[in-house]
Design a protein around this motif. Structure first.
Motif, PDB file in Angstrom:
ATOM      1  N   ILE A  95      -1.141   0.745 -12.046  1.00 53.97           N
ATOM      2  CA  ILE A  95      -0.494  -0.089 -13.063  1.00 53.97           C
ATOM      3  C   ILE A  95      -1.338  -1.321 -13.370  1.00 53.97           C
ATOM      4  CG2 ILE A  95       1.545  -1.468 -13.603  1.00 53.97           C
ATOM      5  CD1 ILE A  95       3.115   0.324 -11.713  1.00 53.97           C
ATOM      6  N   ASN A  96      -1.872  -1.934 -12.317  1.00 53.10           N
ATOM      7  CA  ASN A  96      -2.586  -3.196 -12.500  1.00 53.10           C
ATOM      8  C   ASN A  96      -3.714  -3.301 -11.480  1.00 53.10           C
ATOM      9  OD1 ASN A  96      -3.230  -5.741 -13.409  1.00 53.10           O
ATOM     10  ND2 ASN A  96      -1.602  -6.769 -12.279  1.00 53.10           N
ATOM     11  N   ILE A  97      -4.827  -3.917 -11.898  1.00 58.31           N
ATOM     12  CA  ILE A  97      -5.957  -4.175 -11.010  1.00 58.31           C
ATOM     13  C   ILE A  97      -6.287  -5.661 -11.112  1.00 58.31           C
ATOM     14  CG2 ILE A  97      -8.370  -3.693 -10.488  1.00 58.31           C
ATOM     15  CD1 ILE A  97      -8.007  -0.983 -11.890  1.00 58.31           C
ATOM     16  N   SER A  98      -6.393  -6.313  -9.964  1.00 65.20           N
ATOM     17  CA  SER A  98      -6.780  -7.727  -9.915  1.00 65.20           C
ATOM     18  C   SER A  98      -7.876  -7.895  -8.880  1.00 65.20           C
ATOM     19  CB  SER A  98      -5.595  -8.605  -9.524  1.00 65.20           C
ATOM     20  OG  SER A  98      -4.543  -8.449 -10.431  1.00 65.20           O
ATOM     21  N   THR A  99      -8.734  -8.887  -9.101  1.00 65.05           N
ATOM     22  CA  THR A  99      -9.769  -9.212  -8.122  1.00 65.05           C
ATOM     23  C   THR A  99      -9.721 -10.706  -7.853  1.00 65.05           C
ATOM     24  OG1 THR A  99     -11.393  -9.413  -9.895  1.00 65.05           O
ATOM     25  CG2 THR A  99     -11.318  -7.318  -8.734  1.00 65.05           C
ATOM     26  N   TYR A 100      -9.883 -11.069  -6.585  1.00 60.03           N
ATOM     27  CA  TYR A 100      -9.855 -12.472  -6.182  1.00 60.03           C
ATOM     28  C   TYR A 100     -11.035 -12.758  -5.273  1.00 60.03           C
ATOM     29  CZ  TYR A 100      -5.141 -12.406  -8.001  1.00 60.03           C
ATOM     30  OH  TYR A 100      -4.063 -12.273  -8.826  1.00 60.03           O
ATOM     31  N   GLY A 101     -11.916 -13.637  -5.726  1.00 58.19           N
ATOM     32  CA  GLY A 101     -13.074 -14.033  -4.952  1.00 58.19           C
ATOM     33  C   GLY A 101     -13.629 -15.337  -5.493  1.00 58.19           C
ATOM     34  N   ASP A 102     -14.715 -15.799  -4.908  1.00 56.12           N
ATOM     35  CA  ASP A 102     -15.290 -17.083  -5.298  1.00 56.12           C
ATOM     36  C   ASP A 102     -16.094 -17.009  -6.592  1.00 56.12           C
ATOM     37  OD1 ASP A 102     -14.212 -18.242  -3.049  1.00 56.12           O
ATOM     38  OD2 ASP A 102     -16.004 -17.912  -1.826  1.00 56.12           O
ATOM     39  N   ASN A 103     -16.716 -15.867  -6.883  1.00 64.30           N
ATOM     40  CA  ASN A 103     -17.597 -15.745  -8.030  1.00 64.30           C
ATOM     41  C   ASN A 103     -16.907 -14.973  -9.152  1.00 64.30           C
ATOM     42  OD1 ASN A 103     -19.683 -14.839  -9.831  1.00 64.30           O
ATOM     43  ND2 ASN A 103     -21.154 -15.489  -8.261  1.00 64.30           N
ATOM     44  N   GLU A 104     -16.673 -15.637 -10.293  1.00 63.69           N
ATOM     45  CA  GLU A 104     -15.936 -15.028 -11.398  1.00 63.69           C
ATOM     46  C   GLU A 104     -16.703 -13.876 -12.046  1.00 63.69           C
ATOM     47  OE1 GLU A 104     -12.448 -14.564 -13.061  1.00 63.69           O
ATOM     48  OE2 GLU A 104     -12.855 -16.187 -11.673  1.00 63.69           O
ATOM     49  N   ILE A 105     -18.019 -13.985 -12.158  1.00 69.00           N
ATOM     50  CA  ILE A 105     -18.833 -12.900 -12.737  1.00 69.00           C
ATOM     51  C   ILE A 105     -18.702 -11.644 -11.878  1.00 69.00           C
ATOM     52  CG2 ILE A 105     -21.192 -12.172 -13.301  1.00 69.00           C
ATOM     53  CD1 ILE A 105     -21.806 -15.174 -13.817  1.00 69.00           C
ATOM     54  N   PHE A 106     -18.813 -11.830 -10.569  1.00 70.52           N
ATOM     55  CA  PHE A 106     -18.679 -10.707  -9.646  1.00 70.52           C
ATOM     56  C   PHE A 106     -17.279 -10.102  -9.715  1.00 70.52           C
ATOM     57  CE2 PHE A 106     -17.928  -9.199  -5.184  1.00 70.52           C
ATOM     58  CZ  PHE A 106     -18.743  -8.087  -5.269  1.00 70.52           C
ATOM     59  N   ASN A 107     -16.264 -10.945  -9.776  1.00 69.16           N
ATOM     60  CA  ASN A 107     -14.881 -10.457  -9.872  1.00 69.16           C
ATOM     61  C   ASN A 107     -14.694  -9.580 -11.111  1.00 69.16           C
ATOM     62  OD1 ASN A 107     -14.145 -11.834  -7.559  1.00 69.16           O
ATOM     63  ND2 ASN A 107     -13.292 -13.569  -8.662  1.00 69.16           N
ATOM     64  N   ASN A 108     -15.237 -10.013 -12.244  1.00 66.33           N
ATOM     65  CA  ASN A 108     -15.098  -9.243 -13.480  1.00 66.33           C
ATOM     66  C   ASN A 108     -15.811  -7.899 -13.391  1.00 66.33           C
ATOM     67  OD1 ASN A 108     -13.552 -11.232 -14.692  1.00 66.33           O
ATOM     68  ND2 ASN A 108     -15.322 -12.246 -15.593  1.00 66.33           N
ATOM     69  N   GLU A 109     -17.007  -7.879 -12.804  1.00 63.70           N
ATOM     70  CA  GLU A 109     -17.751  -6.618 -12.662  1.00 63.70           C
ATOM     71  C   GLU A 109     -17.033  -5.646 -11.727  1.00 63.70           C
ATOM     72  OE1 GLU A 109     -20.296  -5.508 -14.437  1.00 63.70           O
ATOM     73  OE2 GLU A 109     -20.142  -7.376 -15.564  1.00 63.70           O
ATOM     74  N   VAL A 110     -16.483  -6.170 -10.648  1.00 64.83           N
ATOM     75  CA  VAL A 110     -15.748  -5.310  -9.705  1.00 64.83           C
ATOM     76  C   VAL A 110     -14.490  -4.764 -10.367  1.00 64.83           C
ATOM     77  CG1 VAL A 110     -14.479  -5.281  -7.517  1.00 64.83           C
ATOM     78  CG2 VAL A 110     -16.698  -6.411  -7.646  1.00 64.83           C
ATOM     79  N   LYS A 111     -13.813  -5.599 -11.143  1.00 62.67           N
ATOM     80  CA  LYS A 111     -12.605  -5.146 -11.844  1.00 62.67           C
ATOM     81  C   LYS A 111     -12.930  -4.026 -12.833  1.00 62.67           C
ATOM     82  CE  LYS A 111      -8.602  -6.816 -14.352  1.00 62.67           C
ATOM     83  NZ  LYS A 111      -7.875  -7.972 -14.848  1.00 62.67           N
ATOM     84  N   LYS A 112     -14.039  -4.178 -13.574  1.00 61.49           N
ATOM     85  CA  LYS A 112     -14.463  -3.122 -14.506  1.00 61.49           C
ATOM     86  C   LYS A 112     -14.786  -1.835 -13.761  1.00 61.49           C
ATOM     87  CE  LYS A 112     -16.591  -6.270 -17.853  1.00 61.49           C
ATOM     88  NZ  LYS A 112     -17.882  -6.728 -18.394  1.00 61.49           N
ATOM     89  N   ALA A 113     -15.498  -1.955 -12.637  1.00 67.75           N
ATOM     90  CA  ALA A 113     -15.861  -0.773 -11.854  1.00 67.75           C
ATOM     91  C   ALA A 113     -14.624  -0.104 -11.258  1.00 67.75           C
ATOM     92  CB  ALA A 113     -16.843  -1.154 -10.749  1.00 67.75           C
ATOM     93  N   ALA A 114     -13.665  -0.895 -10.783  1.00 70.13           N
ATOM     94  CA  ALA A 114     -12.432  -0.335 -10.219  1.00 70.13           C
ATOM     95  C   ALA A 114     -11.608   0.341 -11.308  1.00 70.13           C
ATOM     96  CB  ALA A 114     -11.624  -1.435  -9.544  1.00 70.13           C
ATOM     97  N   ASP A 115     -11.585  -0.242 -12.493  1.00 65.57           N
ATOM     98  CA  ASP A 115     -10.871   0.361 -13.615  1.00 65.57           C
ATOM     99  C   ASP A 115     -11.497   1.696 -14.002  1.00 65.57           C
ATOM    100  OD1 ASP A 115      -8.866   0.405 -15.592  1.00 65.57           O
ATOM    101  OD2 ASP A 115     -10.287  -0.340 -17.091  1.00 65.57           O
TER     102      ASP A 115
END
Length: 147
Positions: A95-115
């Motif tokens: 339903i939903n994917i979220s990422t939480y970490g210190d680096n916003e660029i990395f969080n966005n890339e991980v979210k795209k990969a997980a999606d």
């Protein structure tokens, strides 16, 4: 006579001013007694069997590592960490994917990969104590080294 009188007086004061000890009182009981209870709201379900990726959550992490865009992370020359939080419904759909970490660029890339990893994959839904499928939240740590 004075000693007997003092002894009796001492016993009276001890019993009169002694502390009362409550038996088996727990912190949980104190907290619940102070909170108003809304009986129309059911308690959250107990997840006995958490949701799983088809070949296990480690396979999900490995698939995310394969799908991550390494060229977008070239500028970040260090070990990066984030948490991937997925909400899985009772049918096994993400339903939903979220990422939480210190680096916003990395969080966005991980979210795209997980999606991308979960786009056409059904998860094994979480189950409660009665074996019924329920909505579950999966929290997975993710580490990536660009060095």
């Amino acid at each position: 006579m004075k000693k007997i009188f003092l002894f009796i007086l001492l016993i009276i004061f001890e019993t009169g001013f002694a502390q009362k000890v409550k038996k088996n009182e727990r912190v949980k009981d104190k907290f619940e007694s102070k909170q108003p209870q809304d009986l129309s709201v059911p308690p959250p379900p107990m997840i006995t069997f958490p949701a799983q990726y088809p070949n296990g959550n480690k396979a999900f992490i490995d698939a995310v590592k394969k799908n991550i865009d390494k060229s977008a992370l070239k500028e970040l020359n260090k070990e990066l960490k984030t948490k991937i939080i997925l909400k899985i419904d009772s049918e096994g759909n993400v339903i939903n994917i979220s990422t939480y970490g210190d680096n916003e660029i990395f969080n966005n890339e991980v979210k795209k990969a997980a999606d991308k990893t979960t786009s056409k994959v059904k998860w094994e839904a979480g189950k409660n104590n009665q074996g019924e499928k329920v909505i579950d939240i999966v929290n997975l740590p993710f580490k990536f080294s660009n060095i």
